[in-house]
Enzyme design. Structure first.
Site, PDB file in Angstrom:
ATOM      1  N   ARG A 134       0.861  -1.182   0.000  1.00 30.64           N
ATOM      2  CA  ARG A 134       0.000   0.000   0.000  1.00 30.64           C
ATOM      3  C   ARG A 134       0.898   1.233   0.000  1.00 30.64           C
ATOM      4  O   ARG A 134       1.930   1.270   0.699  1.00 30.64           O
ATOM      5  CB  ARG A 134      -0.909   0.030   1.224  1.00 30.64           C
ATOM      6  CG  ARG A 134      -1.877   1.216   1.192  1.00 30.64           C
ATOM      7  CD  ARG A 134      -2.677   1.346   2.475  1.00 30.64           C
ATOM      8  NE  ARG A 134      -3.511   2.551   2.427  1.00 30.64           N
ATOM      9  CZ  ARG A 134      -4.171   3.050   3.469  1.00 30.64           C
ATOM     10  NH1 ARG A 134      -4.096   2.443   4.647  1.00 30.64           N
ATOM     11  NH2 ARG A 134      -4.888   4.155   3.337  1.00 30.64           N
ATOM     12  N   HIS A 135       0.526   2.241  -0.769  1.00 29.94           N
ATOM     13  CA  HIS A 135       1.316   3.473  -0.867  1.00 29.94           C
ATOM     14  C   HIS A 135       1.564   4.107   0.497  1.00 29.94           C
ATOM     15  O   HIS A 135       0.882   3.799   1.488  1.00 29.94           O
ATOM     16  CB  HIS A 135       0.602   4.487  -1.771  1.00 29.94           C
ATOM     17  CG  HIS A 135      -0.721   4.954  -1.209  1.00 29.94           C
ATOM     18  ND1 HIS A 135      -0.823   5.907  -0.225  1.00 29.94           N
ATOM     19  CD2 HIS A 135      -1.986   4.579  -1.489  1.00 29.94           C
ATOM     20  CE1 HIS A 135      -2.084   6.110   0.079  1.00 29.94           C
ATOM     21  NE2 HIS A 135      -2.825   5.309  -0.680  1.00 29.94           N
ATOM     22  N   GLY A 136       2.525   5.007   0.559  1.00 30.45           N
ATOM     23  CA  GLY A 136       2.836   5.710   1.798  1.00 30.45           C
ATOM     24  C   GLY A 136       1.728   6.655   2.228  1.00 30.45           C
ATOM     25  O   GLY A 136       0.852   7.019   1.435  1.00 30.45           O
ATOM     26  N   LYS A 137       1.780   7.045   3.491  1.00 31.69           N
ATOM     27  CA  LYS A 137       0.739   7.897   4.067  1.00 31.69           C
ATOM     28  C   LYS A 137       0.743   9.286   3.434  1.00 31.69           C
ATOM     29  O   LYS A 137       1.786   9.902   3.245  1.00 31.69           O
ATOM     30  CB  LYS A 137       0.933   8.009   5.578  1.00 31.69           C
ATOM     31  CG  LYS A 137      -0.263   8.612   6.312  1.00 31.69           C
ATOM     32  CD  LYS A 137      -0.088   8.486   7.822  1.00 31.69           C
ATOM     33  CE  LYS A 137      -1.329   8.968   8.552  1.00 31.69           C
ATOM     34  NZ  LYS A 137      -1.190   8.810  10.024  1.00 31.69           N
ATOM     35  N   THR A 138      -0.455   9.783   3.117  1.00 35.67           N
ATOM     36  CA  THR A 138      -0.606  11.073   2.445  1.00 35.67           C
ATOM     37  C   THR A 138      -1.245  12.105   3.373  1.00 35.67           C
ATOM     38  O   THR A 138      -1.724  11.787   4.470  1.00 35.67           O
ATOM     39  CB  THR A 138      -1.498  10.936   1.201  1.00 35.67           C
ATOM     40  OG1 THR A 138      -2.837  10.621   1.624  1.00 35.67           O
ATOM     41  CG2 THR A 138      -0.982   9.854   0.259  1.00 35.67           C
ATOM     42  N   ILE A 139      -1.287  13.321   2.883  1.00 35.45           N
ATOM     43  CA  ILE A 139      -1.949  14.401   3.625  1.00 35.45           C
ATOM     44  C   ILE A 139      -3.423  14.062   3.851  1.00 35.45           C
ATOM     45  O   ILE A 139      -3.966  14.265   4.942  1.00 35.45           O
ATOM     46  CB  ILE A 139      -1.808  15.734   2.863  1.00 35.45           C
ATOM     47  CG1 ILE A 139      -0.342  16.166   2.818  1.00 35.45           C
ATOM     48  CG2 ILE A 139      -2.667  16.825   3.510  1.00 35.45           C
ATOM     49  CD1 ILE A 139      -0.070  17.365   1.932  1.00 35.45           C
ATOM     50  N   SER A 140      -4.072  13.540   2.826  1.00 33.94           N
ATOM     51  CA  SER A 140      -5.487  13.180   2.959  1.00 33.94           C
ATOM     52  C   SER A 140      -5.694  12.046   3.959  1.00 33.94           C
ATOM     53  O   SER A 140      -6.700  12.016   4.679  1.00 33.94           O
ATOM     54  CB  SER A 140      -6.076  12.799   1.597  1.00 33.94           C
ATOM     55  OG  SER A 140      -6.218  13.940   0.775  1.00 33.94           O
ATOM     56  N   ASN A 141      -4.754  11.099   4.000  1.00 39.36           N
ATOM     57  CA  ASN A 141      -4.826  10.047   5.024  1.00 39.36           C
ATOM     58  C   ASN A 141      -4.774  10.668   6.410  1.00 39.36           C
ATOM     59  O   ASN A 141      -5.537  10.298   7.300  1.00 39.36           O
ATOM     60  CB  ASN A 141      -3.676   9.061   4.875  1.00 39.36           C
ATOM     61  CG  ASN A 141      -3.784   8.164   3.661  1.00 39.36           C
ATOM     62  OD1 ASN A 141      -2.777   7.820   3.043  1.00 39.36           O
ATOM     63  ND2 ASN A 141      -4.997   7.763   3.286  1.00 39.36           N
TER      64      ASN A 141
ATOM     65  N   ARG B 264       0.410   9.141  -5.794  1.00 39.01           N
ATOM     66  CA  ARG B 264       0.851   8.657  -4.479  1.00 39.01           C
ATOM     67  C   ARG B 264       1.419   7.239  -4.558  1.00 39.01           C
ATOM     68  O   ARG B 264       2.314   6.890  -3.788  1.00 39.01           O
ATOM     69  CB  ARG B 264      -0.297   8.733  -3.466  1.00 39.01           C
ATOM     70  CG  ARG B 264      -1.554   7.925  -3.776  1.00 39.01           C
ATOM     71  CD  ARG B 264      -2.638   8.267  -2.751  1.00 39.01           C
ATOM     72  NE  ARG B 264      -3.884   7.511  -2.897  1.00 39.01           N
ATOM     73  CZ  ARG B 264      -4.904   7.846  -3.662  1.00 39.01           C
ATOM     74  NH1 ARG B 264      -4.829   8.939  -4.418  1.00 39.01           N
ATOM     75  NH2 ARG B 264      -6.011   7.121  -3.688  1.00 39.01           N
TER      76      ARG B 264
ATOM     77  N   GLU C  31      -7.265   2.996  -6.623  1.00 38.21           N
ATOM     78  CA  GLU C  31      -8.110   2.788  -5.454  1.00 38.21           C
ATOM     79  C   GLU C  31      -9.567   2.634  -5.890  1.00 38.21           C
ATOM     80  O   GLU C  31      -9.946   2.989  -7.006  1.00 38.21           O
ATOM     81  CB  GLU C  31      -7.947   3.977  -4.489  1.00 38.21           C
ATOM     82  CG  GLU C  31      -8.787   3.912  -3.213  1.00 38.21           C
ATOM     83  CD  GLU C  31      -8.493   2.703  -2.340  1.00 38.21           C
ATOM     84  OE1 GLU C  31      -8.792   1.583  -2.806  1.00 38.21           O
ATOM     85  OE2 GLU C  31      -8.006   2.880  -1.206  1.00 38.21           O
TER      86      GLU C  31
END
Length: 215
Positions: free
Chosen positions: A7-14, A58, A84
């Site tokens: 799974r991609h790295g953590k984002t601002i939206s996360n 992302r 996604e």
């Protein structure tokens, strides 16, 4: 063949607690780069026959960071099918607000996908999500030894459960997938799959150890 799902790295939206879905994107957080570099180091000795990434930024950035740490030179292909889950009018919305407005539907999305009604949100169906990703997997060369796939939490989790033979009501049985997590399946025929690792985030403990040491 071993399939390495990340799974991609953590984002601002996360961080903000928003649904990102398939039509919106946000930048990786600074700490996501550290986490993905550590994951890349854990996988550095593995030579991947094929590498695929969702075509969302992302995921692409996450793939680039992981491969940068590998001992072997790799190129990768982007696939729209690995995006996604398309969540329609939920995309960009705060999860907490959605829970307040649609408590039963959001609970179903996180706990029992058999009870989730995508038409309420003009979203993709569970079948559409899982089978577009399965189409990519079934197009692989059976002679490959190691294949890396970088994608997204909801779509990868549902697809992996599907590959393992779970019923839709059980698609949350193994839990969720954390950002920068590693899940590994093994198959000999691209039909039957065996789970080797689920949501492995052991590499993230090194960051916690570094923080403790610095303090």
């Amino acid at each position: 063949m071993k399939l390495y799902f990340i799974r991609h790295g953590k984002t601002i939206s996360n961080l903000e607690g928003r649904f990102q879905g398939s039509t919106m994107d946000s930048e990786l957080l600074p700490e996501a780069y550290d986490e993905l570099n550590l994951l890349g180091q854990e996988l550095r000795h593995i030579k991947f026959d094929e590498v695929y990434s969702s075509d969302l930024p992302r995921a692409i950035t996450s793939t680039e960071i992981i491969l940068k740490n590998n001992d072997y030179p790799h190129t990768f292909q982007t696939k729209k099918q690995l995006r996604e889950w398309h969540l329609g009018n939920l995309e960009g919305k705060k999860i907490s607000i959605a829970k307040a407005i649609y408590p039963k539907q959001i609970k179903a999305f996180y706990n029992n996908l058999a009870q989730f009604s995508p038409s309420v949100f003009e979203a993709e169906t569970l079948y559409q999500v899982t089978h577009r990703i399965i189409d990519v997997i079934q197009s692989l060369d059976e002679n490959d030894d190691n294949v890396l796939i970088v994608g997204h939490g909801a779509s990868l989790s549902a697809t992996i459960h599907c590959l393992l033979g779970y019923e839709p009501s059980e698609f949350k049985k193994l839990g969720h997938l954390d950002n920068a997590s590693l899940t590994i399946l093994e198959t000999t025929n691209l039909k039957d799959y065996h789970l080797i690792e689920w949501n492995n985030i052991d590499h993230l403990e090194k960051i916690e150890e570094m923080v403790v040491t610095l303090n």
